[in-house]
Enzyme design. Structure first.
Site, PDB file in Angstrom:
ATOM      1  N   PRO A 204       0.587   3.456  -3.928  1.00  0.00           N
ATOM      2  CA  PRO A 204      -0.785   3.928  -4.124  1.00  0.00           C
ATOM      3  C   PRO A 204      -1.457   4.343  -2.811  1.00  0.00           C
ATOM      4  O   PRO A 204      -1.142   3.802  -1.750  1.00  0.00           O
ATOM      5  CB  PRO A 204      -1.498   2.719  -4.744  1.00  0.00           C
ATOM      6  CG  PRO A 204      -0.398   1.930  -5.384  1.00  0.00           C
ATOM      7  CD  PRO A 204       0.815   2.127  -4.516  1.00  0.00           C
ATOM      8  N   HIS A 205      -2.364   5.295  -2.926  1.00  0.00           N
ATOM      9  CA  HIS A 205      -3.182   5.783  -1.811  1.00  0.00           C
ATOM     10  C   HIS A 205      -2.340   6.381  -0.690  1.00  0.00           C
ATOM     11  O   HIS A 205      -2.716   6.322   0.483  1.00  0.00           O
ATOM     12  CB  HIS A 205      -4.089   4.660  -1.273  1.00  0.00           C
ATOM     13  CG  HIS A 205      -4.840   3.960  -2.359  1.00  0.00           C
ATOM     14  ND1 HIS A 205      -5.882   4.559  -3.043  1.00  0.00           N
ATOM     15  CD2 HIS A 205      -4.649   2.745  -2.943  1.00  0.00           C
ATOM     16  CE1 HIS A 205      -6.314   3.724  -3.979  1.00  0.00           C
ATOM     17  NE2 HIS A 205      -5.578   2.628  -3.952  1.00  0.00           N
ATOM     18  N   ARG A 206      -1.175   6.915  -1.048  1.00  0.00           N
ATOM     19  CA  ARG A 206      -0.279   7.569  -0.077  1.00  0.00           C
ATOM     20  C   ARG A 206       0.227   6.616   1.006  1.00  0.00           C
ATOM     21  O   ARG A 206       0.634   7.054   2.073  1.00  0.00           O
ATOM     22  CB  ARG A 206      -0.959   8.757   0.626  1.00  0.00           C
ATOM     23  CG  ARG A 206      -1.777   9.679  -0.268  1.00  0.00           C
ATOM     24  CD  ARG A 206      -0.906  10.622  -1.057  1.00  0.00           C
ATOM     25  NE  ARG A 206      -1.673  11.686  -1.694  1.00  0.00           N
ATOM     26  CZ  ARG A 206      -1.536  12.034  -2.974  1.00  0.00           C
ATOM     27  NH1 ARG A 206      -0.681  11.408  -3.756  1.00  0.00           N
ATOM     28  NH2 ARG A 206      -2.231  13.024  -3.466  1.00  0.00           N
ATOM     29  N   LEU A 207       0.169   5.296   0.723  1.00  0.00           N
ATOM     30  CA  LEU A 207       0.642   4.324   1.714  1.00  0.00           C
ATOM     31  C   LEU A 207       2.087   3.961   1.390  1.00  0.00           C
ATOM     32  O   LEU A 207       2.426   2.808   1.095  1.00  0.00           O
ATOM     33  CB  LEU A 207      -0.286   3.099   1.730  1.00  0.00           C
ATOM     34  CG  LEU A 207      -1.728   3.470   2.089  1.00  0.00           C
ATOM     35  CD1 LEU A 207      -2.651   2.273   1.983  1.00  0.00           C
ATOM     36  CD2 LEU A 207      -1.787   4.064   3.495  1.00  0.00           C
TER      37      LEU A 207
END
Ligand SMILES: Cc1cc2nc3c(=O)[nH]c(=O)nc-3n(C[C@H](O)[C@H](O)[C@H](O)COP(=O)(O)O)c2cc1C
Length: 227
Positions: A204-207
């Site tokens: 999630p959230h490009r992490l």
């Protein structure tokens, strides 16, 4: 201007939460150990490929193959992984654009992307031709139509017209009528011997999580990379 209807919107926090829940089905959770389940990159790749095979609609062994053309221009196209041992093997016409690129610069990069499980693997290293017997064995496993096609297709060359291929297929069918279709000299396999293999899994959230294996003699060195 980009048409908003064509490009999916950037995910919201709620989208990410839903996505994370769906990812649990593929063993992706906060415990990273569940994703990078082996310290050996080929074993890890085989596990991911097996998971992808269960979930992809088709061609879970498809990969983008990047080469550098003799004039220095990068080029990329899809091919299918056909063998996995100490390297990554694919088959093609050796006189194609990719064949010419590999003759001039026998190095390549591969990128596997499995949308269904939101994972990516990138591989890079020198490329060597497979042994003729190995290519013969794989060629023999292809359908007769695909074997005739390998003779008839002047892969990557411009065609005289839309019927040119049909005419060449008919010609080869006649030439091989009643006998086996041998492997043409211009059709064979290449094995990429990886120097680097990077495993990436969506978070999630490009992490995202990235694990890099780099060849160090007989060993592999591992590093985590920032997303
Ligand atoms: C999913 C997929 C798999 C493909 N697999 C192969 C393959 O294994 N070998 C091959 O020569 N071309 C394959 N192709 C076609 C190549 O992408 C490409 O059109 C062709 O090899 C010519 O590339 P080149 O002109 O860069 O040499 C595949 C295409 C797709 C979309």
């Amino acid at each position: 201007m980009t048409d908003d209807a064509l490009i999916p919107p950037t995910p919201s926090a709620e989208d990410y939460a839903r996505e994370a829940e769906a990812q649990e089905a593929f063993g992706v959770s906060d415990d990273q150990g569940e994703v990078f389940t082996s310290n050996e990159p080929f074993a890890l790749f085989a596990e991911w490929l097996a998971l992808a095979k269960r979930h992809e609609a088709n061609d879970s062994n498809a990969l983008a193959l990047a080469t550098v053309a003799p004039d220095g221009m990068p080029e990329v196209r899809m091919v299918l992984l056909k063998d996995l041992d100490d390297g990554f093997t694919f088959y093609t016409n050796t006189q194609s654009a990719k064949g010419e690129a590999l003759a001039a610069n026998p190095r390549a990069a591969m990128c596997f992307h499995w949308k269904s499980i939101r994972r990516q693997v990138r591989v890079a290293g020198p490329v060597e031709p497979v042994a003729p017997e190995e290519a013969d064995a794989y060629f023999a496993s292809r359908s007769r139509g695909a074997r005739i096609g390998a003779w008839a297709s002047d892969q990557s060359r411009k065609m005289g017209g839309k019927d040119a291929l049909k005419a060449r297929i008919a010609d080869r069918e006649e030439a091989f009528e009643g006998r086996d279709v041998p492997r043409p000299d211009h059709w064979s396999g290449y094995r990429l011997m990886p120097q680097r293999i990077e495993f990436w899994v969506n978070r999630p959230h490009r992490l995202h999580d990235r694990l890099l294996f780099e060849r160090d003699g007989e060993e592999w060195r591992t590093s985590r990379l920032y997303p």
